[in-house]
Design a protein around this motif. Structure first.
Motif, PDB file in Angstrom:
ATOM      1  N   ILE A  63      37.864  47.168  40.180  1.00 21.47           N
ATOM      2  CA  ILE A  63      38.068  46.871  38.760  1.00 21.47           C
ATOM      3  C   ILE A  63      38.819  45.557  38.624  1.00 21.47           C
ATOM      4  O   ILE A  63      39.827  45.334  39.296  1.00 21.47           O
ATOM      5  N   GLY A  64      38.310  44.689  37.784  1.00 24.20           N
ATOM      6  CA  GLY A  64      38.943  43.395  37.552  1.00 24.20           C
ATOM      7  C   GLY A  64      40.186  43.524  36.683  1.00 24.20           C
ATOM      8  O   GLY A  64      40.640  44.632  36.359  1.00 24.20           O
ATOM      9  N   HIS A  84      33.686  44.888  36.446  1.00 24.50           N
ATOM     10  CA  HIS A  84      33.625  45.897  37.501  1.00 24.50           C
ATOM     11  C   HIS A  84      32.652  45.456  38.595  1.00 24.50           C
ATOM     12  O   HIS A  84      31.715  44.692  38.339  1.00 24.50           O
ATOM     13  N   ASN A  85      32.871  45.956  39.777  1.00 24.89           N
ATOM     14  CA  ASN A  85      31.923  45.776  40.870  1.00 24.89           C
ATOM     15  C   ASN A  85      32.172  46.897  41.874  1.00 24.89           C
ATOM     16  O   ASN A  85      33.043  47.751  41.668  1.00 24.89           O
ATOM     17  N   PRO A 146      34.096  35.716  45.564  1.00 28.29           N
ATOM     18  CA  PRO A 146      34.924  36.832  45.077  1.00 28.29           C
ATOM     19  C   PRO A 146      34.065  38.058  44.754  1.00 28.29           C
ATOM     20  O   PRO A 146      32.903  37.922  44.330  1.00 28.29           O
ATOM     21  N   THR A 147      34.631  39.236  44.960  1.00 32.41           N
ATOM     22  CA  THR A 147      33.918  40.463  44.591  1.00 32.41           C
ATOM     23  C   THR A 147      33.780  40.568  43.083  1.00 32.41           C
ATOM     24  O   THR A 147      32.743  40.987  42.560  1.00 32.41           O
ATOM     25  N   ILE A 148      34.812  40.187  42.363  1.00 28.64           N
ATOM     26  CA  ILE A 148      34.793  40.147  40.897  1.00 28.64           C
ATOM     27  C   ILE A 148      34.618  38.692  40.471  1.00 28.64           C
ATOM     28  O   ILE A 148      35.379  37.823  40.902  1.00 28.64           O
ATOM     29  N   THR A 149      33.623  38.428  39.642  1.00 28.46           N
ATOM     30  CA  THR A 149      33.366  37.064  39.184  1.00 28.46           C
ATOM     31  C   THR A 149      34.606  36.476  38.516  1.00 28.46           C
ATOM     32  O   THR A 149      35.214  37.107  37.645  1.00 28.46           O
TER      33      THR A 149
END
Length: 315
Positions: A63-64, A84-85, A146-149
């Motif tokens: 969660i970002g 989210h990712n 990054p996993t979250i943009t």
């Protein structure tokens, strides 16, 4: 007149009930394998571990961060989006170590070998586990996406002096701590893992263990406990070669680690999924007149938060 057969009291038989006269021996062997695995394994408590009952992979949601803004009087508050990712870690093939003990060879031996074999089976599995987790730690530092943009990625520090100069390493540890702070990575559960050469180079740098400077360690014992709030761990399993040339290694961990000399990371950097925890099997083979012993586990490892890892490389 023939002498009567002797009544044998089998040490390994349960309650003299007949059947398997080695049943109790296996438990000792199993315990030794498990104890050695736990004692030898360094990385197990230093990262995220999840067990699953079935399946080929596990999902780790990410969660970002939320955003804040000033409200203009009269404007309707509609809410903002939080990104989210997910990270999916797959189970590798079954990892095992095995040994076959022939009855005649064990009888001829003038010393007991099973406990020594048990330690070896436990140690080799622990070593392979540590190697793959540490490979993922370095892969996290090498991750540039990054996993979250809009979030942070992994990062590497490069200094030729990391190879042998303790003062350069200690400076690098403070730089790594700063970078983790700037990415809002929690200050607790930060670790630095280095090979013996780099670890003892740090130990020889008296500033990092000098009590007058707030150092934590022991020069006489060659111990470095903490630098810049980072717990220092020594390991022979920090990757330092081109793993992609090693056929037995799972391809997920393949990378050229030739310039790597260690890493600093938070516990959230990598994760492990366990499908089959450490288990031991033993079976007597009458056709081969010996006992086959196998220790095994089915796990998988992967990068969770690349921003939580800082790699140390020499070039």
């Amino acid at each position: 007149m023939a002498s009567p057969n002797a009544t044998v009291s089998f040490v390994g038989e349960v309650n003299a009930a007949g059947g398997d006269n080695r049943a109790l021996h296996l438990k000792v062997f199993s315990g030794e394998v498990m104890n050695t695995f736990e004692e030898t394994n360094v990385m197990m408590p230093l990262h995220q571990v999840r067990s699953i009952a079935s399946g080929k992979s596990a999902q780790f949601p990410k969660i970002g961060t939320a955003t804040a803004s000033y409200h203009t009087a009269g404007n309707e508050i509609l809410g903002t989006q939080i990104k989210h990712n997910e990270v999916v870690i797959s189970i590798d093939n079954l990892l095992l170590s095995d040994v076959f003990i022939a009855n005649i060879d064990e009888a001829l031996s003038h010393y007991e070998v099973r406990s020594a074999y048990a330690r070896e089976l436990g140690q080799v599995l622990a070593n392979e586990f540590d190697k793959h987790v540490l490979q993922c730690v370095v892969l996290a530092a090498k991750t540039t996406t990054p996993t979250i943009t809009g979030g942070n990625a992994g990062e590497e520090l490069t200094q030729a002096g990391f190879a042998s100069t303790g003062s350069t390493l200690s400076t690098g540890l403070f730089d790594a701590a700063q970078k983790l702070d700037e990415k809002d990575i929690p200050e607790n559960d930060r670790y630095g893992v280095f090979p013996p050469a780099q670890y003892y180079a740090l130990a020889e740098t008296t500033d990092v263990i000098n009590r007058d400077w707030g150092g934590r360690g022991n020069f006489a014992e060659g111990e470095v406990l903490k630098v810049a709030g980072i717990h220092i761990v020594k390991s022979n399993h920090v990757p330092s070669t081109n793993i992609s040339l090693s056929a037995p290694n799972p391809t997920a961990y393949n990378e050229d680690y030739s310039d790597c000399v260690g890493a600093v990371f938070h516990k959230s950097a990598v994760g492990t999924v366990k499908l089959m925890d450490l288990a031991i099997e033993s079976g007597y083979d009458i056709r081969r007149q010996g006992t086959l012993m196998v220790s095994k586990m089915a796990v998988g490892h992967g990068v969770l938060r690349p921003e939580s890892s800082i790699g140390f490389q020499t070039a």
